[in-house]
Design a protein around this motif. Sequence first.
Motif, PDB file in Angstrom:
ATOM      1  N   ARG A 172      -7.182   3.639  -2.292  1.00  9.99           N
ATOM      2  CA  ARG A 172      -7.767   3.142  -0.574  1.00  9.99           C
ATOM      3  C   ARG A 172      -7.016   1.623   0.270  1.00  9.99           C
ATOM      4  O   ARG A 172      -6.451   2.311   1.406  1.00  9.99           O
ATOM      5  CB  ARG A 172      -9.297   2.352  -0.855  1.00  9.99           C
ATOM      6  CG  ARG A 172     -10.238   3.480  -1.127  1.00  9.99           C
ATOM      7  CD  ARG A 172     -11.873   3.412  -0.734  1.00  9.99           C
ATOM      8  NE  ARG A 172     -12.712   4.939  -1.598  1.00  9.99           N
ATOM      9  CZ  ARG A 172     -14.213   4.330  -1.770  1.00  9.99           C
ATOM     10  NH1 ARG A 172     -14.600   3.013  -2.205  1.00  9.99           N
ATOM     11  NH2 ARG A 172     -15.319   5.276  -2.060  1.00  9.99           N
ATOM     12  N   GLU A 173      -6.659   1.142  -0.957  1.00  3.16           N
ATOM     13  CA  GLU A 173      -6.133  -0.596  -0.664  1.00  3.16           C
ATOM     14  C   GLU A 173      -4.710   0.376   0.389  1.00  3.16           C
ATOM     15  O   GLU A 173      -4.122  -0.028   1.155  1.00  3.16           O
ATOM     16  CB  GLU A 173      -6.509  -1.591  -1.626  1.00  3.16           C
ATOM     17  CG  GLU A 173      -5.453  -2.806  -0.840  1.00  3.16           C
ATOM     18  CD  GLU A 173      -4.632  -3.303  -1.498  1.00  3.16           C
ATOM     19  OE1 GLU A 173      -4.496  -4.728  -1.880  1.00  3.16           O
ATOM     20  OE2 GLU A 173      -5.217  -3.548  -2.498  1.00  3.16           O
ATOM     21  N   LEU A 174      -3.674   1.119  -0.472  1.00  2.00           N
ATOM     22  CA  LEU A 174      -3.118   1.334  -0.577  1.00  2.00           C
ATOM     23  C   LEU A 174      -2.790   2.312   0.936  1.00  2.00           C
ATOM     24  O   LEU A 174      -1.739   2.514   1.492  1.00  2.00           O
ATOM     25  CB  LEU A 174      -2.256   1.675  -1.621  1.00  2.00           C
ATOM     26  CG  LEU A 174      -2.249   1.563  -2.823  1.00  2.00           C
ATOM     27  CD1 LEU A 174      -1.218   2.189  -3.933  1.00  2.00           C
ATOM     28  CD2 LEU A 174      -0.864   0.403  -2.612  1.00  2.00           C
ATOM     29  N   ILE A 175      -3.992   3.310   1.039  1.00  2.00           N
ATOM     30  CA  ILE A 175      -4.448   4.120   1.882  1.00  2.00           C
ATOM     31  C   ILE A 175      -4.182   3.263   3.105  1.00  2.00           C
ATOM     32  O   ILE A 175      -3.642   3.047   4.444  1.00  2.00           O
ATOM     33  CB  ILE A 175      -5.420   5.170   2.100  1.00  2.00           C
ATOM     34  CG1 ILE A 175      -4.496   6.306   0.883  1.00  2.00           C
ATOM     35  CG2 ILE A 175      -5.283   5.608   3.172  1.00  2.00           C
ATOM     36  CD1 ILE A 175      -6.001   7.242   0.832  1.00  2.00           C
ATOM     37  N   GLN A 176      -5.011   2.058   3.292  1.00  2.00           N
ATOM     38  CA  GLN A 176      -5.571   1.263   4.452  1.00  2.00           C
ATOM     39  C   GLN A 176      -3.939   0.315   4.862  1.00  2.00           C
ATOM     40  O   GLN A 176      -3.123   0.550   6.177  1.00  2.00           O
ATOM     41  CB  GLN A 176      -6.424   0.210   4.069  1.00  2.00           C
ATOM     42  CG  GLN A 176      -7.417   0.846   3.724  1.00  2.00           C
ATOM     43  CD  GLN A 176      -8.480  -0.407   3.476  1.00  2.00           C
ATOM     44  OE1 GLN A 176      -8.138  -1.481   2.807  1.00  2.00           O
ATOM     45  NE2 GLN A 176      -9.531   0.013   3.686  1.00  2.00           N
ATOM     46  N   GLN A 177      -2.549   0.144   4.094  1.00  2.00           N
ATOM     47  CA  GLN A 177      -1.559  -0.497   4.549  1.00  2.00           C
ATOM     48  C   GLN A 177      -0.770   0.885   4.775  1.00  2.00           C
ATOM     49  O   GLN A 177      -0.103   0.310   5.526  1.00  2.00           O
ATOM     50  CB  GLN A 177      -0.639  -0.675   3.079  1.00  2.00           C
ATOM     51  CG  GLN A 177      -1.359  -1.569   2.159  1.00  2.00           C
ATOM     52  CD  GLN A 177      -0.575  -2.971   1.011  1.00  2.00           C
ATOM     53  OE1 GLN A 177       0.410  -1.930   0.581  1.00  2.00           O
ATOM     54  NE2 GLN A 177      -1.608  -2.833  -0.065  1.00  2.00           N
ATOM     55  N   VAL A 178      -0.865   1.991   4.580  1.00  2.00           N
ATOM     56  CA  VAL A 178      -0.542   3.412   5.683  1.00  2.00           C
ATOM     57  C   VAL A 178      -0.658   2.725   6.496  1.00  2.00           C
ATOM     58  O   VAL A 178       0.256   2.814   7.413  1.00  2.00           O
ATOM     59  CB  VAL A 178       0.149   4.692   4.125  1.00  2.00           C
ATOM     60  CG1 VAL A 178       0.591   5.608   5.200  1.00  2.00           C
ATOM     61  CG2 VAL A 178       0.861   3.641   2.992  1.00  2.00           C
ATOM     62  N   ASN A 179      -1.175   3.269   6.906  1.00  2.00           N
ATOM     63  CA  ASN A 179      -2.524   3.748   7.905  1.00  2.00           C
ATOM     64  C   ASN A 179      -1.494   2.392   9.017  1.00  2.00           C
ATOM     65  O   ASN A 179      -1.583   2.043  10.129  1.00  2.00           O
ATOM     66  CB  ASN A 179      -3.621   3.521   7.668  1.00  2.00           C
ATOM     67  CG  ASN A 179      -4.656   4.910   7.247  1.00  2.00           C
ATOM     68  OD1 ASN A 179      -3.680   6.325   7.285  1.00  2.00           O
ATOM     69  ND2 ASN A 179      -5.126   5.307   6.851  1.00  2.00           N
ATOM     70  N   ALA A 180      -1.637   1.477   8.895  1.00  2.00           N
ATOM     71  CA  ALA A 180      -1.360   0.453   8.979  1.00  2.00           C
ATOM     72  C   ALA A 180      -0.545   0.102   9.427  1.00  2.00           C
ATOM     73  O   ALA A 180       0.385  -0.334  10.675  1.00  2.00           O
ATOM     74  CB  ALA A 180      -1.993  -1.380   8.522  1.00  2.00           C
ATOM     75  N   GLN A 181       0.469   0.525   8.642  1.00  2.00           N
ATOM     76  CA  GLN A 181       2.135   0.889   9.456  1.00  2.00           C
ATOM     77  C   GLN A 181       2.569   1.622   9.957  1.00  2.00           C
ATOM     78  O   GLN A 181       2.715   1.981  11.197  1.00  2.00           O
ATOM     79  CB  GLN A 181       3.205   1.131   8.143  1.00  2.00           C
ATOM     80  CG  GLN A 181       4.459   0.841   8.483  1.00  2.00           C
ATOM     81  CD  GLN A 181       4.744  -0.663   8.909  1.00  2.00           C
ATOM     82  OE1 GLN A 181       3.910  -1.589   8.212  1.00  2.00           O
ATOM     83  NE2 GLN A 181       5.993  -0.030   9.450  1.00  2.00           N
ATOM     84  N   ASN A 182       1.579   2.891  10.047  1.00  2.00           N
ATOM     85  CA  ASN A 182       1.299   3.294  11.196  1.00  2.00           C
ATOM     86  C   ASN A 182       1.502   3.878  12.256  1.00  2.00           C
ATOM     87  O   ASN A 182       1.870   4.017  13.280  1.00  2.00           O
ATOM     88  CB  ASN A 182       0.461   5.251  10.317  1.00  2.00           C
ATOM     89  CG  ASN A 182       0.991   6.578  10.916  1.00  2.00           C
ATOM     90  OD1 ASN A 182       1.563   6.974  11.418  1.00  2.00           O
ATOM     91  ND2 ASN A 182      -0.484   7.053  11.770  1.00  2.00           N
ATOM     92  N   GLU A 183      -0.176   2.841  12.323  1.00  2.00           N
ATOM     93  CA  GLU A 183      -0.088   2.475  14.496  1.00  2.00           C
ATOM     94  C   GLU A 183       1.340   1.183  14.272  1.00  2.00           C
ATOM     95  O   GLU A 183       1.553   1.360  15.802  1.00  2.00           O
ATOM     96  CB  GLU A 183      -1.336   1.200  13.534  1.00  2.00           C
ATOM     97  CG  GLU A 183      -2.673   2.202  13.071  1.00  2.00           C
ATOM     98  CD  GLU A 183      -2.685   3.052  14.634  1.00  2.00           C
ATOM     99  OE1 GLU A 183      -2.572   2.541  15.496  1.00  2.00           O
ATOM    100  OE2 GLU A 183      -2.761   3.850  14.208  1.00  2.00           O
ATOM    101  N   VAL A 184       1.988   0.655  12.584  1.00  2.00           N
ATOM    102  CA  VAL A 184       3.065  -0.091  13.668  1.00  2.00           C
ATOM    103  C   VAL A 184       4.358   0.734  14.208  1.00  2.00           C
ATOM    104  O   VAL A 184       4.907   0.473  15.361  1.00  2.00           O
ATOM    105  CB  VAL A 184       3.306  -1.316  12.880  1.00  2.00           C
ATOM    106  CG1 VAL A 184       4.979  -1.650  12.979  1.00  2.00           C
ATOM    107  CG2 VAL A 184       2.352  -2.628  12.435  1.00  2.00           C
ATOM    108  N   VAL A 185       4.061   1.682  14.022  1.00  2.00           N
ATOM    109  CA  VAL A 185       5.260   3.068  13.598  1.00  2.00           C
ATOM    110  C   VAL A 185       4.860   3.264  15.763  1.00  2.00           C
ATOM    111  O   VAL A 185       6.266   3.968  16.394  1.00  2.00           O
ATOM    112  CB  VAL A 185       5.915   3.784  12.675  1.00  2.00           C
ATOM    113  CG1 VAL A 185       6.269   4.997  13.727  1.00  2.00           C
ATOM    114  CG2 VAL A 185       5.836   2.974  12.019  1.00  2.00           C
TER     115      VAL A 185
END
Length: 214
Positions: A172-185
């Motif tokens: 779950r934590e890793l998914i949150q990191q991916v989603n947050a970076q996706n927003e940055v992109v």
Amino acid sequence: MGGRIMKKWVGMVSLSALLLGGCTFGDSAEQQIAEVLQQMHTAEEGYRSVQSDMTSAEQEEYKLFEEILGLDQEQTDELTAKVEELQALVSKRKELLATERASMEEALAASDFTALDIEETEMELASEIDTAYEERFSTYDEVYANYEKLIELQENLYAEMVTEDVSIETIRELIQQVNAQNEVVQQTVESMNAKTEEFNATTDRVFETLKQEE
């Protein structure tokens, strides 16, 4: 556990319709500048050509990821197979990204107006186009760096998903990191789109000014 992890890549808009519509200016400043812009546009073909494949890979990856989230923990063979497919798609995206990057660098190298045989005032106008393109490339640099980081986080997530005894909390934590970076992109893609519009507007304004000065 869930959440969208893929980004939607927004394609660039093409160069000014004025330049691509078959207009001719003889050996004028307009024609010389237009030829440089056409070289830049041609150089970006590699960038444009990979966007469809990039989007397809992202969509297929997201579909696979959603299927994985629906598996039971005991379905280890199926999980492993699907994660291997995810990793293959990531590798494909990295290759596409490299093609895209090389194309953009070629276009930046082509954006050289210094050798043109034009008046000083016309060169000043050409420099405005050059500056606008460099600003656009700068935002692409940010997109590229942020997308590389997104891929790195996704690779880490996929590797952890097949790690024995990995906790749900870790995933779950890793998914949150991916989603947050996706927003940055997404934010930097929007910035690049804005700079692309500014570049096209600058090009149109410069050609309009040159036309008025004839």
